[in-house]
Design a protein around this motif. Structure first.
Motif, PDB file in Angstrom:
ATOM      1  N   VAL A 134      41.746 -51.344  21.720  1.00  0.00           N
ATOM      2  CA  VAL A 134      42.545 -51.887  20.613  1.00  0.00           C
ATOM      3  C   VAL A 134      42.346 -51.036  19.360  1.00  0.00           C
ATOM      4  N   LEU A 135      41.109 -50.688  19.056  1.00  0.00           N
ATOM      5  CA  LEU A 135      40.833 -49.881  17.868  1.00  0.00           C
ATOM      6  C   LEU A 135      41.494 -48.509  17.967  1.00  0.00           C
ATOM      7  N   ALA A 136      41.422 -47.900  19.149  1.00  0.00           N
ATOM      8  CA  ALA A 136      42.041 -46.590  19.335  1.00  0.00           C
ATOM      9  C   ALA A 136      43.552 -46.674  19.192  1.00  0.00           C
ATOM     10  N   GLU A 137      44.140 -47.730  19.722  1.00  0.00           N
ATOM     11  CA  GLU A 137      45.590 -47.902  19.625  1.00  0.00           C
ATOM     12  C   GLU A 137      46.017 -48.116  18.178  1.00  0.00           C
ATOM     13  N   GLU A 138      45.248 -48.869  17.423  1.00  0.00           N
ATOM     14  CA  GLU A 138      45.579 -49.107  16.018  1.00  0.00           C
ATOM     15  C   GLU A 138      45.555 -47.800  15.226  1.00  0.00           C
ATOM     16  N   GLN A 139      44.575 -46.940  15.516  1.00  0.00           N
ATOM     17  CA  GLN A 139      44.513 -45.657  14.809  1.00  0.00           C
ATOM     18  C   GLN A 139      45.716 -44.786  15.134  1.00  0.00           C
ATOM     19  N   ALA A 140      46.059 -44.692  16.419  1.00  0.00           N
ATOM     20  CA  ALA A 140      47.193 -43.864  16.828  1.00  0.00           C
ATOM     21  C   ALA A 140      48.510 -44.414  16.293  1.00  0.00           C
ATOM     22  N   ALA A 141      48.602 -45.735  16.192  1.00  0.00           N
ATOM     23  CA  ALA A 141      49.835 -46.345  15.688  1.00  0.00           C
ATOM     24  C   ALA A 141      50.077 -45.979  14.230  1.00  0.00           C
ATOM     25  N   VAL A 142      49.018 -45.826  13.453  1.00  0.00           N
ATOM     26  CA  VAL A 142      49.145 -45.449  12.043  1.00  0.00           C
ATOM     27  C   VAL A 142      49.379 -43.948  11.894  1.00  0.00           C
ATOM     28  N   ALA A 143      48.571 -43.148  12.597  1.00  0.00           N
ATOM     29  CA  ALA A 143      48.592 -41.700  12.393  1.00  0.00           C
ATOM     30  C   ALA A 143      49.644 -40.993  13.222  1.00  0.00           C
ATOM     31  N   GLY A 144      50.102 -41.625  14.316  1.00  0.00           N
ATOM     32  CA  GLY A 144      50.954 -40.926  15.271  1.00  0.00           C
ATOM     33  C   GLY A 144      50.073 -40.358  16.377  1.00  0.00           C
TER      34      GLY A 144
END
Length: 256
Positions: A178-188
């Motif tokens: 979940v944490l990794a997905e949240e980061q990628a969702a913001v940064a691309g």
């Protein structure tokens, strides 16, 4: 400590994308260019500078983010500022895009590190349980016929321990996903920060960890089998299939 990131977006000396029209020689009747509006009031608080980089890139420098700051958002007021032209608006948008990337990585480091430290012994427990499962199954090659039932009991115990360890691992791995997905969702996804890199920075070797994409962990309602549990059950099914084949070949009346 400052952090930098380069994006493909060449700047001129004013920090803006070059305007091809400005390269034309000025004639006697050419009107003087309008004064360039100051965009510094729209800079993010962590912004330091933007400089031309190699290969038509721009290097943006910011003071380090902690991850505790609010998510960087492009100032709404700039869209109502008629003194800004299209190039200046784009320069500000790009600056905040970079700020979001750096902030998202800082936030992932902040949130993931304690979870990674919790996860490390749980992965070790899974590896121990999986090794035991493999060894107990492999021992059937050396187990006399009269001792197979005892060895089957050992295998059942090893299966239980392995499945329990897999469930515990999947619970923490799901949080990391979940944490990794949240980061990628913001940064691309092109600016995704791997969890293995975050772990390495914290002195943790996570190179062998099994963390599936976040959608594979389900919501606990519609999905009952999480990724490592599924992998363990599949391996157990293969082992039991081999034992059943042996029972059939041996003519046992009671299959394994």
């Amino acid at each position: 400590m400052s952090r930098t990131i380069a994006l493909t977006n060449a700047l001129d000396e004013s920090g803006l994308t070059p305007n091809p029209d400005r390269s034309a020689p000025a004639g006697p009747d050419t009107p003087a260019p309008a004064p360039v509006a100051d965009i510094s009031r729209y800079h993010h608080p962590h912004f330091l500078r933007a400089e031309p980089g190699p290969h038509h890139t721009t290097t943006f420098s910011f003071t380090a983010f902690t991850g505790r700051e609010p998510e960087p958002r492009t100032p709404i007021a700039m869209y109502e500022d008629r003194a800004l032209d299209r190039r200046q608006l784009e320069a500000i948008r790009t600056q905040y895009e970079v700020a979001q990337i750096l902030w998202s990585k800082a936030r992932l480091r902040l949130r993931a590190e304690p979870v990674l430290r919790t996860a490390a012994p749980l992965w070790a427990a899974w590896e121990t349980a999986h090794t035991q499962l493999t060894e107990v199954f492999g021992a059937f090659w050396e187990t006399p016929d009269g001792m197979w039932r005892a060895q089957l009991l050992r295998l059942g115990d090893a299966e239980t321990v392995a499945l329990d360890a897999a469930r515990v691992w999947d619970a923490v791995a799901g949080k990391l996903a979940v944490l990794a997905e949240e980061q990628a969702a913001v940064a691309g996804y092109e600016h995704e920060l791997p969890l293995t890199e975050v772990a390495s920075e914290a002195g943790i070797d996570a190179s062998a960890w099994f963390i599936a994409p976040v959608n594979e962990y389900g919501d606990g309602v519609w999905s009952t089998t999480t990724p490592l549990v599924h992998r363990a059950r599949t391996e157990i099914a293969v082992q039991r299939g081999r034992l059943l084949d042996v029972a059939v070949l041996a003519g046992d009346r009671e299959p394994v």
